[in-house]
Design an enzyme around this catalytic site. Structure first.
Site, short mmCIF file in Angstrom:
data_model
loop_
_atom_site.label_atom_id
_atom_site.label_comp_id
_atom_site.label_asym_id
_atom_site.label_seq_id
_atom_site.Cartn_x
_atom_site.Cartn_y
_atom_site.Cartn_z
N ASP A 1 -0.64 4.26 -6.13
CA ASP A 1 -1.29 3.39 -7.12
C ASP A 1 -2.80 3.37 -6.96
O ASP A 1 -3.36 3.89 -5.98
CB ASP A 1 -0.72 1.96 -7.04
CG ASP A 1 -0.57 1.47 -5.59
OD1 ASP A 1 -1.28 2.00 -4.71
OD2 ASP A 1 0.24 0.56 -5.36
N ASP B 1 6.26 -10.52 -2.10
CA ASP B 1 7.19 -10.83 -3.19
C ASP B 1 8.21 -9.71 -3.42
O ASP B 1 8.96 -9.73 -4.40
CB ASP B 1 6.41 -11.09 -4.50
CG ASP B 1 5.51 -9.92 -4.87
OD1 ASP B 1 5.52 -8.88 -4.16
OD2 ASP B 1 4.79 -10.02 -5.89
N GLU C 1 5.77 -5.01 -9.68
CA GLU C 1 5.96 -6.43 -9.39
C GLU C 1 7.37 -6.87 -9.82
O GLU C 1 8.11 -6.09 -10.42
CB GLU C 1 4.89 -7.24 -10.14
CG GLU C 1 3.45 -6.88 -9.75
CD GLU C 1 3.03 -7.42 -8.38
OE1 GLU C 1 3.89 -7.67 -7.52
OE2 GLU C 1 1.81 -7.57 -8.17
N HIS D 1 7.51 -6.46 -3.91
CA HIS D 1 7.08 -5.32 -4.73
C HIS D 1 6.93 -4.04 -3.89
O HIS D 1 6.71 -4.10 -2.69
CB HIS D 1 5.81 -5.63 -5.53
CG HIS D 1 4.54 -5.69 -4.73
ND1 HIS D 1 3.47 -6.49 -5.08
CD2 HIS D 1 4.13 -5.05 -3.59
CE1 HIS D 1 2.50 -6.32 -4.22
NE2 HIS D 1 2.87 -5.46 -3.31
P1 PGA Z 1 -0.04 -4.76 2.86
O1 PGA Z 1 0.44 -4.62 1.34
O2 PGA Z 1 0.33 -3.50 3.53
O3 PGA Z 1 -1.53 -4.92 2.77
O4 PGA Z 1 0.66 -5.96 3.41
C1 PGA Z 1 1.71 -4.08 1.08
C2 PGA Z 1 1.99 -4.07 -0.41
O5 PGA Z 1 1.44 -4.93 -1.12
O6 PGA Z 1 2.74 -3.23 -0.87
#
Ligand code: PGA
Length: 262
Positions: free
Chosen positions: A67, A136, A143, A138
């Site tokens: 992404d 959450d 999302e 995702h």
């Molecule tokens: P993080 O994010 O590795 O910074 O915890 C993970 C994500 O949002 O997929």
């Protein structure tokens, strides 16, 4: 799903890096799907160490990142281009023309998404896709309620993701872009293997729902229960709410060494 629980994120990352190293050693022109965020950093450090000390060769590897934020120039300090070149690509012998990251400044976003999908398929598909997980549930920026059939497209971040990611923007939520381009869940599910990393207590609820809950778009990562080869490398804190944690440990400890890295 294969659940690999290690004492801490460093050990979990080293174990995951071995799987990637084996893939790249056996198929030098492997296609890797890569992720950003805090989670993959120890794994990227281990890949850099393997490159420097053990000669792990990335010169024929092709990569596709999950992404990118919409509206950030590649050179922006918080763009995922900057992240990847700073934390991995700049330290290994990858060829710049084999690196793919969605263009967050594309004038025609839908066309950019279609050509990203086309490039993945022309490269022969993704051998291993690396994933983090949001608090959450995702994956990528897919999302909650994202379609399980989705492909690369524009998405709007949830308020929770904006809050979570504000730490990279001096804690200022207003600086976090509201939109991103992300591989879809369908794109991720097409990878021949998925490796998901999840560390810390903050991820334990999402991981418990992903591993032991029902498959639901309210927990996008739960679709990995349907993937034929999904390995989840997590630490003790992230595993703290799993009902079957002892069983997963027992399974992994009983495996022959070759199978642990396969
Ligand atoms: P993080 O994010 O590795 O910074 O915890 C993970 C994500 O949002 O997929």
């Amino acid at each position: 799903m294969e659940i690999i629980i290690k004492e801490d994120k460093e050990l979990a990352s080293v174990a995951a890096a071995r799987v990637i190293a084996r893939q790249v050693s056996e198929k030098p022109d492997s296609v890797l799907g890569l992720a950003t965020g805090s989670t993959p950093l120890p794994l990227y450090r281990e890949l850099i160490r393997m490159h420097r000390e053990e000669g792990l060769d990335f010169s024929h590897v092709t990569t596709f990142n999950l992404d990118e934020y919409v509206g950030l120039e590649k050179e922006h300090p918080q763009s995922y281009h900057t992240f990847m070149w700073g934390n991995l690509f700049g330290e290994i012998n990858i060829s710049a023309d084999k690196v793919h990251i969605p263009n967050g400044m594309a004038e025609d976003v839908p066309a950019c998404c279609v050509s990203y999908e086309k490039a993945i398929s022309e490269a022969g598909g993704i051998d291993i896709q690396l994933l983090g997980i949001g608090s959450d549930g995702h994956v990528g920026f897919n999302e909650q309620t994202s379609s399980f059939a989705s492909r690369t497209r524009i998405k709007t971040l949830t308020q929770q993701t904006v809050v979570d990611n504000a730490r990279f923007f001096d804690g200022d939520e207003s600086q976090v872009p509201r939109h991103c381009i992300t591989m879809g869940i369908g794109t991720i599910m097409d990878a021949r293997m998925n490796i998901l990393l999840g560390f810390g207590k903050g991820k334990s609820e999402a991981l418990t729902a992903t591993i032991e809950g029902p498959i639901t778009s309210m927990v996008p990562a739960s679709i990995l229960q349907h993937h034929r080869s999904a390995k989840l490398f997590i630490d003790d804190d992230a595993a703290s709410n799993l009902k079957l944690a002892d069983y997963y440990r027992w399974v992994y400890e009983g495996k022959p060494e070759w199978q642990k890295n396969a």
